[in-house]
Design a protein around this motif. Structure first.
Motif, short mmCIF file in Angstrom:
data_model
loop_
_atom_site.label_atom_id
_atom_site.label_comp_id
_atom_site.label_asym_id
_atom_site.label_seq_id
_atom_site.Cartn_x
_atom_site.Cartn_y
_atom_site.Cartn_z
N UNK A 15 33.15 -4.96 41.51
CA UNK A 15 34.52 -4.35 41.39
C UNK A 15 34.15 -2.71 41.85
N UNK A 16 35.15 -2.15 42.20
CA UNK A 16 34.87 -0.76 42.65
C UNK A 16 35.88 0.12 41.36
N UNK A 46 26.06 3.68 41.90
CA UNK A 46 26.51 5.20 41.91
C UNK A 46 26.75 5.73 43.56
N UNK A 47 28.06 5.88 44.02
CA UNK A 47 27.93 5.93 45.42
C UNK A 47 28.73 7.40 45.41
N UNK A 48 28.24 8.42 46.30
CA UNK A 48 28.79 9.69 46.52
C UNK A 48 29.06 9.65 48.04
N UNK A 49 30.23 9.78 48.63
CA UNK A 49 30.55 9.61 50.16
C UNK A 49 30.14 8.54 50.65
N UNK A 50 29.44 8.33 51.37
CA UNK A 50 28.66 7.06 52.01
C UNK A 50 27.12 6.53 51.58
N UNK A 51 26.75 7.68 50.81
CA UNK A 51 25.32 7.41 50.21
C UNK A 51 25.31 6.84 48.91
N UNK A 52 24.41 6.15 48.68
CA UNK A 52 24.12 5.53 47.05
C UNK A 52 23.11 6.56 46.43
N UNK A 54 22.08 6.15 43.05
CA UNK A 54 21.27 5.51 42.25
C UNK A 54 21.93 4.01 42.00
N UNK A 55 20.97 2.94 41.52
CA UNK A 55 21.48 1.76 40.87
C UNK A 55 20.60 1.69 39.75
N UNK A 56 21.51 1.11 38.81
CA UNK A 56 20.84 0.82 37.55
C UNK A 56 21.39 -0.46 36.85
N UNK A 57 20.65 -1.51 36.59
CA UNK A 57 21.01 -2.68 35.69
C UNK A 57 21.20 -2.28 34.43
N UNK A 58 22.43 -2.37 33.85
CA UNK A 58 23.11 -1.69 32.76
C UNK A 58 22.90 -2.85 31.57
N UNK A 59 22.92 -4.17 31.82
CA UNK A 59 22.94 -5.28 31.01
C UNK A 59 22.11 -6.58 31.27
N UNK A 60 21.73 -7.29 30.32
CA UNK A 60 21.03 -8.44 30.64
C UNK A 60 21.35 -9.53 29.74
#
Length: 267
Positions: A15-16, A46-52, A54-60
């Motif tokens: 979802x965006x 988290x994406x800014x423009x067309x570049x990611x 960072x990625x983070x796993x927030x729940x498990x």
């Protein structure tokens, strides 16, 4: 799969959420757990423009069953009166149901959970039963139908505080004008139970454990999930949640007004 996760992905989705510069927004996330899955990872990219950025796993989570069924034949149900017990029928749950047409006959089930639904068998010769919860007022439930139907969801308690509750079914000896009989039936009870979760710390990517069978404070130092690393996620009436440790079946507390480490030692 990241953050130490292994196995085959059986379902996924995304979802965006657009966040204007300098603002703060929230986004509720809901999902239906796949029947063959055991773990869910919610990942924030988290994406800014067309570049990611960072990625983070927030729940498990380690998923658990949200409900359990108690059939009418279960020994935990206390029948009082002249109940009959039928088996081998195609319609009812597990092919069985219990029945009585004698006014005043009761069946009582004590259970632990957060809700209960009552399922009965409806038929042309069925009457009206009365259901009460925890000794409270009765609700009349009509089990009449033009055709015989098994495993019908007839009554639901709604949300309950987690703990021990009792449900009583009473045969009233009354019926509606269309019915040809006074039978009351019990097919099964569906008990809502807290989901089972496990927690992974972002600090070291290890799994939280109620160490020493719950006698020691919670600590994130495990790489695999066993009984000590599993917790019931209990929804409280005020909207908050609590954790019940499988290690000792006690509730996790922020002891000493939060000044001491988290430990599972409350009932």
């Amino acid at each position: 799969l990241g953050h130490g996760a292994t196995g085959t992905v059986v379902a996924s989705g995304s979802d965006n959420l657009s966040v204007p510069l300098g603002s703060r927004v929230t986004q509720p996330i809901s999902f239906t757990a796949p029947s063959s899955g055991s773990q869910v990872y919610l990942t924030l990219s988290t994406v800014k423009g067309s570049s990611t950025i960072f990625n983070d796993t927030v729940e498990y989570f380690t998923l658990g069953s949200p409900t359990t069924s108690i059939d009418d034949t279960d020994s935990s149900i206390v029948y009082s009166g002249s109940w009959g017990h039928a088996s081998g029928e195609a319609g009812p749950y597990d092919g069985t149901n219990s029945y009585s047409s004698t006014a005043g006959d009761t069946a009582t089930l004590t259970f632990t959970g957060t809700a209960v639904a009552f399922h009965g068998v409806t038929a042309p010769d069925h009457g009206i039963i009365a259901i009460s919860l925890d000794g409270g007022p009765e609700t009349l439930v009509d089990e009449y139908s033009a055709t015989r139907t098994g495993d019908v969801d007839l009554w639901n308690s709604g949300a309950l505080a987690y703990g021990s509750h009792s449900i009583r079914v009473r045969v009233t000896g009354t019926k509606n004008s269309q019915s040809t009989g006074y039978y009351g039936t019990i097919d099964r009870y569906v008990i809502s139970i807290p989901p089972v979760i496990s927690l992974r710390a972002h600090a070291n990517n290890d799994i939280v454990t109620a160490d020493n069978a719950g006698a020691s404070p919670l600590i994130a130092n495990r790489t695999a999930i066993g009984q000590w690393e599993q917790f019931d996620l209990i929804s409280n009436p005020d909207g908050s949640v609590s954790f019940r440790a499988h290690a000792n079946n006690d509730i996790v507390t922020a002891d000493n007004a939060g000044a001491s480490p988290l430990i599972a030692n409350r009932t």
